[in-house]
Design a protein around this motif. Sequence first.
Motif, PDB file in Angstrom:
ATOM      1  N   UNK A  13       0.895  -1.227  -0.229  1.00  0.00           N
ATOM      2  CA  UNK A  13      -0.318  -0.151  -0.109  1.00  0.00           C
ATOM      3  C   UNK A  13       1.038   1.514   0.038  1.00  0.00           C
ATOM      4  N   UNK A  14       0.735   2.392  -0.636  1.00  0.00           N
ATOM      5  CA  UNK A  14       1.086   3.516  -1.009  1.00  0.00           C
ATOM      6  C   UNK A  14       0.409   4.755  -0.275  1.00  0.00           C
ATOM      7  N   UNK A  15       0.965   6.111   0.128  1.00  0.00           N
ATOM      8  CA  UNK A  15      -0.047   7.058  -0.604  1.00  0.00           C
ATOM      9  C   UNK A  15      -0.722   7.060  -2.391  1.00  0.00           C
ATOM     10  N   UNK A  16      -1.633   7.482  -1.832  1.00  0.00           N
ATOM     11  CA  UNK A  16      -1.657   8.343  -3.134  1.00  0.00           C
ATOM     12  C   UNK A  16      -1.204   9.308  -4.444  1.00  0.00           C
ATOM     13  N   UNK A  23       1.914   8.643  -4.484  1.00  0.00           N
ATOM     14  CA  UNK A  23       2.417   7.856  -4.978  1.00  0.00           C
ATOM     15  C   UNK A  23       2.285   7.185  -6.404  1.00  0.00           C
ATOM     16  N   UNK A  24       1.325   7.108  -6.258  1.00  0.00           N
ATOM     17  CA  UNK A  24       0.526   6.298  -7.574  1.00  0.00           C
ATOM     18  C   UNK A  24       0.755   6.174  -8.753  1.00  0.00           C
ATOM     19  N   UNK A  25       1.374   5.164  -9.653  1.00  0.00           N
ATOM     20  CA  UNK A  25       1.424   5.159 -10.689  1.00  0.00           C
ATOM     21  C   UNK A  25       0.627   4.745 -11.935  1.00  0.00           C
ATOM     22  N   UNK A  26       0.250   4.889 -13.170  1.00  0.00           N
ATOM     23  CA  UNK A  26      -1.072   4.163 -13.800  1.00  0.00           C
ATOM     24  C   UNK A  26      -0.134   2.896 -13.499  1.00  0.00           C
ATOM     25  N   UNK A  27      -1.366   2.489 -13.209  1.00  0.00           N
ATOM     26  CA  UNK A  27      -1.429   0.869 -12.850  1.00  0.00           C
ATOM     27  C   UNK A  27      -2.010   0.295 -11.235  1.00  0.00           C
ATOM     28  N   UNK A  28      -1.691   1.332 -10.867  1.00  0.00           N
ATOM     29  CA  UNK A  28      -2.184   1.129  -9.533  1.00  0.00           C
ATOM     30  C   UNK A  28      -3.706   0.792  -8.790  1.00  0.00           C
ATOM     31  N   UNK A  29      -3.564   0.596  -7.793  1.00  0.00           N
ATOM     32  CA  UNK A  29      -5.563   1.025  -7.936  1.00  0.00           C
ATOM     33  C   UNK A  29      -5.214   1.806  -6.576  1.00  0.00           C
ATOM     34  N   UNK A  30      -6.691   2.458  -6.747  1.00  0.00           N
ATOM     35  CA  UNK A  30      -7.236   3.624  -6.000  1.00  0.00           C
ATOM     36  C   UNK A  30      -8.192   3.168  -4.649  1.00  0.00           C
ATOM     37  N   UNK A  31      -8.815   3.355  -3.638  1.00  0.00           N
ATOM     38  CA  UNK A  31      -9.064   2.890  -3.014  1.00  0.00           C
ATOM     39  C   UNK A  31      -9.859   4.341  -2.240  1.00  0.00           C
ATOM     40  N   UNK A  32     -11.160   3.661  -1.935  1.00  0.00           N
ATOM     41  CA  UNK A  32     -11.778   5.152  -1.590  1.00  0.00           C
ATOM     42  C   UNK A  32     -12.729   5.024  -0.528  1.00  0.00           C
ATOM     43  N   UNK A  43      -4.553  12.685 -12.685  1.00  0.00           N
ATOM     44  CA  UNK A  43      -5.565  12.681 -11.617  1.00  0.00           C
ATOM     45  C   UNK A  43      -7.026  11.977 -12.461  1.00  0.00           C
ATOM     46  N   UNK A  44      -5.970  11.133 -13.076  1.00  0.00           N
ATOM     47  CA  UNK A  44      -7.357  10.126 -13.912  1.00  0.00           C
ATOM     48  C   UNK A  44      -7.573   8.582 -13.182  1.00  0.00           C
ATOM     49  N   UNK A  45      -8.255   7.949 -13.638  1.00  0.00           N
ATOM     50  CA  UNK A  45      -9.100   6.760 -12.821  1.00  0.00           C
ATOM     51  C   UNK A  45      -9.690   5.688 -13.501  1.00  0.00           C
ATOM     52  N   UNK A  78     -12.209  11.775 -13.358  1.00  0.00           N
ATOM     53  CA  UNK A  78     -11.368  12.296 -12.827  1.00  0.00           C
ATOM     54  C   UNK A  78     -10.770  12.555 -11.180  1.00  0.00           C
ATOM     55  N   UNK A  79      -9.625  12.123 -10.557  1.00  0.00           N
ATOM     56  CA  UNK A  79      -9.674  12.561  -9.041  1.00  0.00           C
ATOM     57  C   UNK A  79     -10.160  14.963  -8.696  1.00  0.00           C
ATOM     58  N   UNK A  80     -11.206  14.666  -7.771  1.00  0.00           N
ATOM     59  CA  UNK A  80     -11.159  16.011  -7.078  1.00  0.00           C
ATOM     60  C   UNK A  80     -11.798  16.081  -5.718  1.00  0.00           C
ATOM     61  N   UNK A  81     -11.551  17.258  -5.274  1.00  0.00           N
ATOM     62  CA  UNK A  81     -11.476  17.349  -4.072  1.00  0.00           C
ATOM     63  C   UNK A  81     -12.697  16.104  -3.403  1.00  0.00           C
ATOM     64  N   UNK A  82     -13.662  16.751  -4.021  1.00  0.00           N
ATOM     65  CA  UNK A  82     -14.654  15.988  -3.497  1.00  0.00           C
ATOM     66  C   UNK A  82     -15.101  14.343  -3.662  1.00  0.00           C
ATOM     67  N   UNK A  83     -13.886  13.681  -4.315  1.00  0.00           N
ATOM     68  CA  UNK A  83     -14.000  12.627  -4.877  1.00  0.00           C
ATOM     69  C   UNK A  83     -12.492  11.491  -4.825  1.00  0.00           C
ATOM     70  N   UNK A  84     -12.550  11.945  -3.948  1.00  0.00           N
ATOM     71  CA  UNK A  84     -10.667  10.873  -4.054  1.00  0.00           C
ATOM     72  C   UNK A  84     -10.488  10.339  -2.722  1.00  0.00           C
TER      73      UNK A  84
END
Length: 117
Positions: A57-60, A62-71, A87-89, A103-109
């Motif tokens: 796991x890493x901080x958002x 530090x994410x690189x293309x192909x990493x998974x983002x979790x909310x 800033x896209x997923x 797109x990642x946003x302050x309201x959806x991060x």
Amino acid sequence: MQNDYLKLALDNLGKTFNDYNSGRFVAQQLMRAQVPLPEGSHWDSSPAHLIKQMHHLLGVLQATPGDLLFWGTQNAPYEVGIYVGGNHFIAVNNGDHVAKIQTLSRNWYPCIAGSVL
């Protein structure tokens, strides 16, 4: 290998996935790209199980293309997407079940990122 499932996900943009959520979409891309897991395991569609299957796991930031983002939280994630970069997923939109670049946003991060390798 990360680029393999990212490419598969990109190939599915605009397609409708009936009865799909983002967890199922992400797990399907990982399985189709044959991203390895320990013997007898399979990629799970639940964000809570997917986060436990991450190599690390890493901080958002530090994410690189192909990493998974979790909310949600690390212990209780409720949504997952594949980071594209800039800033896209990619995820399946819960409303219309269509795979889209969002797109990642302050309201959806997201709260955390994970690497499968």
